[in-house]
Design an enzyme around this catalytic site. Structure first.
Site, PDB file in Angstrom:
ATOM      1  N   GLY A   1     -35.456   3.270  16.592  1.00  0.00           N
ATOM      2  CA  GLY A   1     -34.678   4.432  16.140  1.00  0.00           C
ATOM      3  C   GLY A   1     -33.218   4.391  16.982  1.00  0.00           C
ATOM      4  O   GLY A   1     -32.541   4.995  16.391  1.00  0.00           O
TER       5      GLY A   1
ATOM      6  N   GLU B   1     -39.327   4.311  12.452  1.00  0.00           N
ATOM      7  CA  GLU B   1     -40.372   4.242  13.498  1.00  0.00           C
ATOM      8  C   GLU B   1     -40.577   2.687  13.955  1.00  0.00           C
ATOM      9  O   GLU B   1     -40.677   1.864  12.916  1.00  0.00           O
ATOM     10  CB  GLU B   1     -41.913   4.739  12.945  1.00  0.00           C
TER      11      GLU B   1
ATOM     12  N   SER C   1     -42.499  15.896  12.787  1.00  0.00           N
ATOM     13  CA  SER C   1     -41.288  16.125  12.251  1.00  0.00           C
ATOM     14  C   SER C   1     -40.661  15.715  10.898  1.00  0.00           C
ATOM     15  O   SER C   1     -40.141  16.625  10.128  1.00  0.00           O
ATOM     16  CB  SER C   1     -40.130  15.950  13.319  1.00  0.00           C
TER      17      SER C   1
ATOM     18  N   HIS D   1     -40.408  22.199  16.785  1.00  0.00           N
ATOM     19  CA  HIS D   1     -40.547  22.400  15.185  1.00  0.00           C
ATOM     20  C   HIS D   1     -39.844  23.510  14.728  1.00  0.00           C
ATOM     21  O   HIS D   1     -39.556  23.763  13.588  1.00  0.00           O
ATOM     22  CB  HIS D   1     -41.777  22.169  14.792  1.00  0.00           C
TER      23      HIS D   1
ATOM     24  N   ASP E   1     -35.908  11.986  19.145  1.00  0.00           N
ATOM     25  CA  ASP E   1     -37.171  12.656  19.881  1.00  0.00           C
ATOM     26  C   ASP E   1     -38.055  11.275  20.549  1.00  0.00           C
ATOM     27  O   ASP E   1     -39.247  11.169  19.771  1.00  0.00           O
ATOM     28  CB  ASP E   1     -38.093  13.249  18.937  1.00  0.00           C
TER      29      ASP E   1
ATOM     30  N   HIS F   1     -37.414   8.844  15.746  1.00  0.00           N
ATOM     31  CA  HIS F   1     -38.531   8.419  16.241  1.00  0.00           C
ATOM     32  C   HIS F   1     -39.681   9.234  15.664  1.00  0.00           C
ATOM     33  O   HIS F   1     -40.299  10.007  16.089  1.00  0.00           O
ATOM     34  CB  HIS F   1     -38.518   8.530  17.805  1.00  0.00           C
TER      35      HIS F   1
END
Length: 287
Positions: free
Chosen positions: A150, A124, A106, A18, A170, A41
């Site tokens: 994703g 998602e 995120s 992050h 991710d 994701h």
């Protein structure tokens, strides 16, 4: 890996991921033109560190917990600043100005750092998580939440109409073959949106196929591919998650020297045992 992020939010891996995400977005804001962040994701977007899941593992105490309770050097303070200020602002709004009870995932972090002309696409796959994510951004016209795998977004959602932006990949690493899937996804995405910045996160465990992963990235040959490896303990003998890695394609020119400057202090701060360390390397392109 069975990686439900509610158990791991705010841990050492999130700190690096992050902080770098915030640095990339800050860099994108140097130009007036709008950009888009695509989070493939996205998870649920916002995490309660007092929840049963977070308290069960307590991983956040070794991540954001250590950062929040430590006097940092000016160099590290500046690097972590955009991320850490967002975390503190979120908690101040919730009435916890001097503590960290909430942690932004995120998509929430990206949204907090965006300007009025910028946009966020958050994807998602899991229906319940997608619904929770929608509730986080309810009424926010700058954010679009889509219930979708994703990996499919790397074709259908690229290039963004803004022609500038960041794609965050991710995955939860719940299935075998995620490292290969990342390389394949990156190949497809960069063919469609060559000028974008891509940030891929991966876990580092004793059995992670890092050498093979690096080889495939080199063979892919995308210019300016930066790899970052961050270990909090020995990866050869310790079980479980020993570190985390980032692959960044088209990184900000400032990012490589900044990481080399701050990672010695950050590694020492977050280490949990012998064998901690880091590596920052331009895998493809100039060094």
């Amino acid at each position: 890996m069975n990686y439900r992020h509610s158990y791991h939010a705010g841990n050492f891996a999130d700190v690096l991921k992050h902080a770098v995400l915030a640095q990339i977005i800050t860099y994108l804001k140097r130009k007036d033109g709008a950009f888009r962040v695509i989070d493939t994701h996205a998870g649920i977007g916002l995490y309660d560190l007092s929840s049963g899941e977070a308290q069960k593992t307590g991983e956040w105490r070794g991540g954001i917990g250590r950062i929040a309770d430590t006097n940092l050097s000016d160099t590290l303070t500046q690097f972590l600043g955009p991320w850490l200020e967002a975390v503190r602002s979120l908690n101040a709004e919730a009435g916890a100005a001097n503590a960290v009870h909430l942690y932004p995932g995120s998509p929430k972090l990206a949204r907090m750092l965006m300007r009025k002309q910028d946009r966020l696409s958050a994807l998602e796959l899991h229906p319940e998580d997608a619904e929770t994510l929608r509730s986080v951004f309810e009424g926010d016209f700058q954010v679009r939440v889509t219930e979708l795998d994703g990996w499919l977004a790397l074709g259908a959602h690229l290039p963004p109409k803004e022609k500038r932006g960041l794609v965050l990949i991710d995955p939860p690493f719940e299935q075998d073959g995620e490292f290969d899937r990342m390389v394949d996804g990156l190949a497809r995405a960069t063919r469609r949106f060559a000028g974008g910045t891509y940030m891929l996160w991966h876990p580092i465990k004793a059995d992670s196929p890092l050498a093979a992963f690096d080889k495939k990235l080199v063979e892919l040959g995308r210019p300016r591919t930066l790899t970052v490896r961050f270990l909090v303990r020995d990866n050869k003998t310790a079980p479980g998650l020993n570190g985390s890695g980032l692959v960044i394609v088209n990184p900000p020119f400032t990012l490589e020297p900044d990481l080399k400057a701050v990672l010695p202090e950050l590694t020492a701060l977050l280490a949990t045992g012998p064998g901690s360390g880091f590596e920052v390397r331009m895998l493809v392109g100039e060094s």
